[in-house]
Structures are given as structure tokens and as C-alpha cells.
Design an enzyme around this catalytic site. Structure first.
Site, short mmCIF file in Angstrom:
data_model
loop_
_atom_site.label_atom_id
_atom_site.label_comp_id
_atom_site.label_asym_id
_atom_site.label_seq_id
_atom_site.Cartn_x
_atom_site.Cartn_y
_atom_site.Cartn_z
CB SER A 209 -0.02 -4.46 9.15
OG SER A 209 -0.37 -3.54 10.14
CG ASP A 461 6.03 -3.45 13.70
OD1 ASP A 461 5.43 -2.37 13.79
OD2 ASP A 461 5.72 -4.32 12.87
CG HIS A 490 4.10 -1.55 10.44
ND1 HIS A 490 3.87 -2.64 11.24
CD2 HIS A 490 2.90 -1.27 9.84
CE1 HIS A 490 2.59 -2.99 11.16
NE2 HIS A 490 1.99 -2.19 10.30
#
Length: 536
Positions: A209, A461, A490
Site C-alpha cells: 500500500s 483492490d 487490499h
């Protein structure tokens, strides 16, 4: 020359830019003290494994003034148990910004295959300003002040401006002397301090991320130190940071359309409509109805904006169908269906942590297995209230000077995007505290240097959507991408033991060889839904 030498040394580029200086006397180009540290390792806690060790380094607050004020940098490790196979260290970052990574080695140790595990010492850290690394805060924040803002309405925009200005003022008051230095570029410099303190020539890295952007920045600032880098669930460097938030609005629309098709095919189970158009009409009728007269859902009032506040919901068709069915039952004053959801599953609370106004942060959250949650500090730094929020805005506002400073620009953009992307566009483009933040000390990092790294992405995602992952891959020349078609959620690698992306990532971390070309694989279908066999 002396000034140039100092600037290059503090940015970590001395040896690459002026190799001749490396052979000169130490007095001409001394290694900065922060790069000559030796960690004093100790057992992190009696109630944690003895192999899990902790230490604290010192890093400059301002790398342009390395002799000045310092920050604590909490690090941890679990060493390889196979010295014969050990290659080096694998530095870990779970995402954020504002997320602790100190406990990450224990999590990763439990999940990573042994063949990969043997090759690395697993190293975690709390990024500067986070957790046990000289944490910052913004004082007492209300529930509304820990999200990323609400829906745009002309009649409430003045309150939105006050909300944004208030957060910026509170953060400046409590941590204004440190906040300008809580940036991705400085965190990348801290990563290089960790590398040097461990005596490693290069460092490997697994970042999820926000950690993908951190890893990308490191690869540009320290290309000669970059070994095997896996960047999972990508942040597009060209969109930092307003564009990343706006991506939640644009990319939610195809997810919503996919959900309407999925729910229509299961109309007997969910009763939301027999066609995609009918499912969409059901949803928007609920939004309009709640805007006129809030729906009482599990004892709480829910407005249309509340229903729209979590676009991540629609990246999970099954979850979205359960939630919308439950809200519809409340609107119709009908009994709740089995598996109905209380507020929170729809974004109005903490159960489903999407980018809604009332989510814990609504930011680019930590991803991957065993997400590291915040908690009480075990180190010397007491974590102040609102630590995650403070670091989130410090990075998001301080990495780039691209944020508009005129509040009316936000009003115009939000009004436009409410029409173009009705699910979440106005939330995403509405005013943020960055409109009132101090100007960044450095520009954003250009992605110009070749980076032979591996990027990994799920097709669906919700937080770093496919488009942003593709943007990261395109920005890093020399990278390869592993795309898990059908992948939801995610975080990809290690998040699901059956994820198709695990195989190429394991191979790269084990051998260092990138795939010859981008890899597209197909995730296995999800397990059957308990609310109707095979419904999912």
C-alpha cells in the site's frame, strides 16, 4: 565542493555521484555519525519470542542539518535461522502512512515460505513520527476529525472548510516543529540508516500500500542500495496525494457496476433486482430516501451520505449485497435477514474501515496478512492521541505542493465530481486539511531512475485500485507487474495462501530474477457463500 559533498552525503548519494571522494581521507568526506550506528539489540518483551529483537536508532530530524535535533527510530528483527542460505535483510512496511511496522517481522515470519524465510533477516520499524519512533500528535480530535472528510453540499461547505482548517491548526499547534520533516523522502533516508546500521551493502524490501510509494522513493534516492523490492498494492507516484484519494471516487464506479451485475444474478437470494439496472435503482432509491428521511438502521440514523461513505464496500460483491439488503430491510421496516449488518459494515463505523468520513483514517491503509494495529507503546515514547491521523496528514500534505490552496477550488471540484462519479466523487474531491498545511520543504520525488522491482496487484483492490497499481508499474522503468485477475481485497502476497501471485513473488524473493515479462494469473474463485450455497 565542501557544500556539495555535504549535501550529497546527507542524501545518501555521495559514493554514486562522486566515487573519487571515497578514496580520499576521512576528514574530506567523513561518514555521517547516523550511518555509523550499531544497534543495541535486546529481547523486545518477555511475552514475545526471544528471537524477536528490538533496538532504537537515532536519525536526524532534518537531514540537511544532521548535527541538530534527532528522532528515535524503533526497529525490530528476526534473524534467518539458516546462515548458509542467508542473503541479507528484508525490510518490511505494512502501509499507512501512520501505521506501525515494528511487529511486522513476527507476522511475516508466520506466513512466509521457509525457502524465502531462510534467505533474510526480517526487519521491521516504526516510521518516523509513528508509534515508538518519536510519535507526533494533533491533540484531542473529534470522531469527525479522524476521517478524510464528508460529502460535498453547498450549504455545509463552510463547515467543511472549518473542519479542514481546524485539523491543520491543531496539528501545527501540537507538533508543528516536527511535522514538516515527517515525509516519505525522510522516511526513505531513515530506511538507509537502518541498512547502514545493519552493515548491509544493499537492502531488500516488502512494502504494501503506502509502503509501495515509500519503496519506490527509496529506489530513486538510493538506487545502488536497492536489491529485491516487492511493492504490493500500488500507489501511483503521479497521483500523490490528492489524486490517490480521488481514485477512490473514479475507481468505485466500475466496482459498483460489477456489483450490480453480481447481485442481479442472485436476485432470489438478495432481492435487490433482477437486472443490473434494477439493482442500481434499488441502491439509489435507498440513498434518496435516506436523504429525505434518515433510515433507522440498528438504532442509528443513516443518511444517504452515510450509505455512500464507503465505496470500498462495492469491491466485495457479496459483502455489498448483504449490507444493502440489510439497509433495505431497515428502510422497509422488515425483519433483518440472516447475516444482516449493524452500522459499521456500511462505512458508518469501524467494522468496515473504508475511506468514509467516520472511518479510523480512511487513508491508504495497511495491507497484507496480520495488519499491524495501533496499540500501547512498549518503548520510551508515549504515543499521543491522534498519532495515526497526525502522521497521515503530515505525509499526505507534506510530500507534495500540488494541493490547491483556494477553498473554492475544492468546492468546484467536488460539485463536478458529484455528478461525474456520484458514488464517492464529492467525498474524494472535497476540501482537506492540506489546503491549510505549511508548504513542503522538498518537492515530490521524480521517478526517473530505472528500478528493477516487482509490483503486485489485485484486480479489485478498493484502497489502491487497479489503475493506481498500473500507474506505479508504468512509473518505475524496469519493473515487472504480477496482476491477480479476480483478486479482491487490499494486499496480495501472503494475504491468501491460495493467491496465484504468491508463486512468482516467492520465486523473485528466492532467486532475485524478475519474470521475463509481466505476469497475469487468475485467482481461484472464493469459497461458497453461507447465505445460499454457491451464491458467491
Amino acid at each position: 565542493m565542501k557544500r556539495l559533498t555535504r549535501l550529497l552525503a546527507t542524501s545518501g548519494l555521495l559514493a554514486a555521484a562522486l566515487p573519487g571522494l571515497a578514496t580520499q581521507s576521512a576528514s574530506a568526506a567523513p561518514t555521517p555519525a547516523y550511518l555509523r550506528q550499531t544497534p543495541a539489540w535486546h529481547r523486545c518483551s518477555p511475552d514475545r519470542p526471544a528471537a524477536y529483537e528490538c533496538a532504537t536508532l537515532k536519525v536526524p530530524l532534518d537531514y540537511q542539518r544532521p548535527e541538530g535535533r534527532t528522532l528515535n527510530l524503533a526497529i525490530s528483527r528476526m534473524k534467518s535461522e539458516n546462515p548458509a542460505k542467508r542473503r541479507g535483510v528484508l525490510l518490511l512496511n505494512p502501509g499507512g502512512p501512520g501505521t506501525s511496522g515494528l511487529y511486522r517481522p513476527m507476522r511475516t515470519n508466520a506466513e512466509i515460505p521457509k525457502d524465502v524465510r531462510d534467505r533474510y533477516d526480517l526487519v521491521g520499524f516504526d516510521p518516523r513520527g509513528v508509534g515508538e519512533s518519536s510519535p507526533i500528535g494533533c491533540g484531542d480530535l473529534s470522531e469527525a476529525e479522524v476521517g478524510v472528510g464528508g460529502a460535498y453540499r453547498p450549504e455545509t461547505f463552510a463547515s467543511d472548510v472549518s473542519w479542514a482548517r481546524g485539523i491543520a491548526d491543531k496539528c501545527r499547534e501540537k507538533s508543528g516543529d516536527v511535522i514538516p520533516y515527517i515525509t516519505t523522502r525522510n522516511t526513505a533516508r531513515d530506511m538507509d540508516v537502518i541498512r547502514a546500521s545493519l552493515g548491509e551493502r544493499t537492502v531488500s524490501y516488502l512494502g504494501y500500500s503506502y509502503g509501495t510509494y515509500l519503496g519506490a522513493v527509496y529506489s530513486q534516492m538510493f538506487p545502488e542500495r536497492t536489491d529485491r523490492f516487492v511493492l504490493d498494492s500500488g500507489v501511483d507516484p503521479g497521483r500523490v496525494w490528492r489524486g490517490m484519494i480521488q481514485a477512490w471516487g473514479t475507481e468505485a464506479e466500475p466496482a459498483f457496476e460489477r456489483w450490480t451485475r453480481w447481485a442481479a444474478e442472485r436476485s432470489d437470494t438478495y432481492g435487490l433486482g433482477a437486472t443490473p439496472e434494477a439493482v442500481s435503482a434499488t441502491f439509489w432509491a435507498l440513498v434518496a430516501r435516506a436523504d429525505r428521511d434518515p433510515i433507522i438502521h440498528y438504532g442509528e440514523k443513516m443518511t444517504g451520505d452515510d450509505i455512500r461513505a464507503d465505496p470500498s464496500l462495492f469491491f466485495d460483491p457479496h459483502g455489498a449485497s448483504v449490507v444493502v439488503k440489510s439497509i433495505k430491510a431497515s428502510a422497509d421496516k422488515a425483519p433483518q435477514p440472516p447475516g444482516g449488518t449493524a452500522p459499521g459494515a456500511s462505512g458508518k463505523g469501524a467494522d468496515r474501515k473504508g475511506p468514509g468520513a467516520q472511518s479510523p483514517l480512511g487513508g491508504i491503509r495497511a495491507a497484507g496478512p496480520g495488519i499491524d494495529a495501533g496499540g500501547a507503546s512498549e518503548g520510551p515514547d508515549a504515543v499521543p492521541a491522534g498519532n495515526a491521523t497526525a502522521v497521515y496528514w503530515a505525509v499526505v500534505c507534506g510530500d507534495t505542493d500540488s494541493w490547491p490552496r483556494d477553498p473554492e477550488q475544492y468546492a468546484r471540484d467536488a460539485a463536478r465530481d458529484k455528478v461525474k462519479h456520484p458514488l464517492y466523487g464529492d467525498f474524494a474531491s472535497n476540501i482537506k486539511p492540506c489546503a491549510f498545511w505549511q508548504r513542503p520543504l522538498e518537492p515530490a520525488t521524480p521517478m526517473k531512475t530505472r528500478a528493477d522491482v516487482l509490483t503486485v496487484q489485485n484486480e479489485w483492490d478498493p484502497m489502491t485500485p487497479l489503475g493506481t497499481g498500473q500507474g506505479l508499474h508504468q512509473a518505475l522503468k524496469g519493473s515487472r507487474m504480477v496482476l491477480a485477475l479476480g483478486g479482491e481485497g487490499h494486499g496480495v502476497y501472503l494475504s491468501n495462501p491460495t493467491a496465484c501471485a504468491n508463486i512468482p513473488v516467492n520465486a523473485y524473493l528466492s532467486t532475485g530474477r524478475l519474470p521475463a515479462k509481466d505476469v497475469t494469473c487468475h485467482n481461484p474463485p472464493p469459497t461458497p457463500d453461507p447465505e445460499g450455497a454457491g451464491a458467491r
